[in-house]
Write a protein that holds these residues in place. Structure first.
Motif, PDB file in Angstrom:
ATOM      1  N   ALA A   1      89.751  35.695   7.020  1.00 61.55           N
ATOM      2  CA  ALA A   1      88.528  35.503   7.804  1.00 61.55           C
ATOM      3  C   ALA A   1      88.368  34.036   8.202  1.00 61.55           C
ATOM      4  N   ASN A   2      88.669  33.124   7.270  1.00 64.56           N
ATOM      5  CA  ASN A   2      88.598  31.693   7.586  1.00 64.56           C
ATOM      6  C   ASN A   2      89.594  31.321   8.677  1.00 64.56           C
ATOM      7  N   SER A   3      90.818  31.830   8.564  1.00 65.66           N
ATOM      8  CA  SER A   3      91.849  31.527   9.552  1.00 65.66           C
ATOM      9  C   SER A   3      91.455  32.029  10.945  1.00 65.66           C
ATOM     10  N   ILE A   4      90.886  33.230  10.991  1.00 66.90           N
ATOM     11  CA  ILE A   4      90.450  33.795  12.270  1.00 66.90           C
ATOM     12  C   ILE A   4      89.359  32.937  12.888  1.00 66.90           C
TER      13      ILE A   4
ATOM     14  N   VAL B   1      84.186  27.946   9.775  1.00 67.25           N
ATOM     15  CA  VAL B   1      84.876  28.863   8.874  1.00 67.25           C
ATOM     16  C   VAL B   1      83.874  29.858   8.303  1.00 67.25           C
ATOM     17  N   TYR B   2      84.391  30.923   7.705  1.00 67.75           N
ATOM     18  CA  TYR B   2      83.546  32.004   7.189  1.00 67.75           C
ATOM     19  C   TYR B   2      82.953  31.626   5.840  1.00 67.75           C
ATOM     20  N   VAL B   3      83.810  31.325   4.858  1.00 69.94           N
ATOM     21  CA  VAL B   3      83.377  30.883   3.536  1.00 69.94           C
ATOM     22  C   VAL B   3      84.188  29.658   3.165  1.00 69.94           C
ATOM     23  N   SER B   4      83.518  28.611   2.653  1.00 67.73           N
ATOM     24  CA  SER B   4      84.244  27.354   2.440  1.00 67.73           C
ATOM     25  C   SER B   4      83.961  26.687   1.108  1.00 67.73           C
ATOM     26  N   GLY B   5      83.048  27.244   0.300  1.00 67.47           N
ATOM     27  CA  GLY B   5      82.580  26.511  -0.867  1.00 67.47           C
ATOM     28  C   GLY B   5      83.564  26.389  -2.009  1.00 67.47           C
ATOM     29  N   ALA B   6      84.353  27.433  -2.296  1.00 67.28           N
ATOM     30  CA  ALA B   6      85.236  27.424  -3.460  1.00 67.28           C
ATOM     31  C   ALA B   6      86.372  26.419  -3.292  1.00 67.28           C
TER      32      ALA B   6
END
Length: 499
Positions: A323-326, A466-471
């Motif tokens: 999802a982040n890459s997309i 990006v979709y999710v980035s925290g971790a």
């Protein structure tokens, strides 16, 4: 190797960026800028009750070694396996250790390194690869001229619900559970405590407060706890094709809603179910709980995780990475996961680890912890020493000795001011664009020239791109992307000079 690099932020992502920069030797001088010491706020804990939410095998900050954290643990005498969940204190020590090792490697490579204990307020654009950083420390304001910038500032300040803001300076109101030593030291003995929130930060606070003998109520609009998992393998172990997911994400955008929520949700469930069947034959309906009551749901999810039936966890990092890459490779921000579907996925994306879930369930059974669903509608604060907080929500009311805010953290919202400088601190005025234009390699585009600058954004500040980035496991690949992009630009520049 030319240029002067500034890395803004010295948490886990910032140190990972520093390590990558030294490994690739992309600057002759590197500044690390942070108002605090190395390690970041979340990993500066000292209480071993607070553990990492990801296992050892997906928590490395070394871009060249995905098992670097495990290597560190073994070298320092910690008995830990790849699947262990270590105290955040230990991870913080690991981050510091790798920072000092990178400093030594930089010296050996002839790279000058300086740590600046201050805050970067804004970046002025002098010309291409010529930036002026406006810094402030506790005593004075200064400027720093650099050629390249990596922004690794982590999360912003704690979110404070508006209804609590007038009381946020009260001595029994805690803006965040961190640092946990301060919260525990100032908490009145045997208190009734309201925790605002029910996700991962709230779980940390509840574990500590219940352990210390306090009676705790967690409250959030959803009234839901995170789902439970026993582990999360890295995305590399379960690679995922992006093409089908991209088609799903393209079904919805704010301007043109092609399908309704229920249809999109069904397609996502079908997509996830088919992928999980390639990993294990356990049906999706057997991997999740459909209970409504909070303790029954938590109990069933613990059993599912203990039995090794939460197969969805194997798919988690693959899904997030895809999802982040997309999102990063899309030309605009229209490709996204439908909001209602995203809300339902959030319980699993932000799931808690099995050891913490079992402790939370134990406190619920002992009646020292309860979870309420609701929006706070009124807060009345008296001058009484005991039960000073009278909090009212739809369907309920309670009196508390203290309130702990654990409803998450703001993402940084950088913006360009009227002079064209990139502002890194403070709230974005409504007159300014809500987000900085971030290119697919995470560099920012200048608002006037539309050219990609040698300034990269990584971590939670990439919200929108990006979709999710925290971790940490998701932020380090972004660091690699940014450092590789900088290296490629320098190589291209050298080639153009030679030609």
């Amino acid at each position: 190797m030319i240029g002067t690099l500034a890395i803004v932020g010295a948490g886990a992502t910032g140190v990972g960026a520093f390590m990558a920069a030294v490994q690739q030797r992309i600057a002759e001088r590197i500044y690390i800028i942070d108002p605090q010491s190395v390690g970041g706020t979340v990993f500066r804990t000292t209480d071993d009750e607070i553990i990492c939410n990801t296992a050892v095998d997906v928590t490395s900050i070394d871009p060249e070694n995905e098992y670097d954290f495990l290597d560190y643990l073994r070298c320092t005498g910690h008995a830990a396996s790849e699947s262990a969940y270590m105290p955040r204190r230990v991870f913080g020590d690991y981050v510091k250790s790798r920072y000092y090792s990178a400093v030594e490697k930089a010296k050996q490579a002839g790279i000058d390194v300086k740590y600046i204990n201050g805050k970067c307020e804004k970046i002025e654009f002098i010309s291409k690869r010529n930036y002026n950083l406006i810094l402030s420390d506790w005593s004075e304001r200064q400027e720093l001229r650099v050629t390249d910038v990596l922004l690794c500032t982590g999360h912003g300040p704690s979110k404070i619900p508006r209804i609590f803001e007038p009381h946020s300076r009260h001595p029994t109101f805690f803006r965040s559970p961190y640092p946990e030593t301060e919260m525990l030291a100032k908490m009145p003995t045997a208190s009734d405590v309201l925790i605002v929130g029910s996700k991962l930060t709230a779980v940390d606070a509840a574990l500590l407060l219940c352990r210390e003998g306090h009676r705790v109520t967690m409250m959030s609009p959803s009234g839901e706890l995170p789902s439970v998992r026993s582990g999360v393998p890295s995305g590399s172990k379960f690679p995922l094709s992006e093409s089908t997911l991209k088609e799903l994400m393209s079904l919805w955008n704010e301007e043109d809603k092609l399908l309704n929520y229920e249809t999109i949700k069904f397609r996502y469930l079908l997509y996830i179910s088919r992928i999980l069947k390639t990993i294990d034959k356990t049906p999706l309906r057997k991997q999740i709980s459909f209970k409504n009551e909070i303790s029954e749901k938590l109990k069933e999810e613990i059993i599912i995780a203990e039995n090794g039936s939460s197969i969805w966890q194997n798919f988690l990092f693959s899904f997030l990475n895809a999802a982040n890459s997309i999102r990063m490779n899309s030309q605009d921000f229209k490709i996204d996961i439908e909001p209602n579907t995203n809300h339902e996925l959030a319980r699993y994306i932000t799931s808690t680890v099995l050891p913490n879930a079992k402790k939370i369930f134990g406190f619920i059974e002992k009646k020292t912890l309860s979870v309420e669903k609701g929006h706070v509608s009124d807060v009345r604060l008296s001058h009484k020493r005991d039960k000073a907080w009278n909090v009212i929500w739809e369907g309920g009311e309670g009196r508390f000795d203290a309130v702990v805010c654990a409803s998450g953290f703001h993402n940084h919202r950088y913006y360009f001011d009227d002079t064209g400088a990139l502002v890194l601190t403070g709230e974005c005025p409504s007159s300014q664009a809500s987000t900085v234009d971030i290119a697919s390699d995470l560099s920012i585009r200048h608002p006037k020239t539309k050219e990609e600058e040698n300034i990269w954004i990584t971590g939670s500040a990439t919200n929108g791109r990006v979709y999710v980035s925290g971790a940490v496991a998701l932020a380090i690949p972004q660091v690699c992307m940014a450092v590789n992009a900088l290296s490629n630009r320098l190589n291209l520049r050298d080639l153009e000079i030679c030609i």
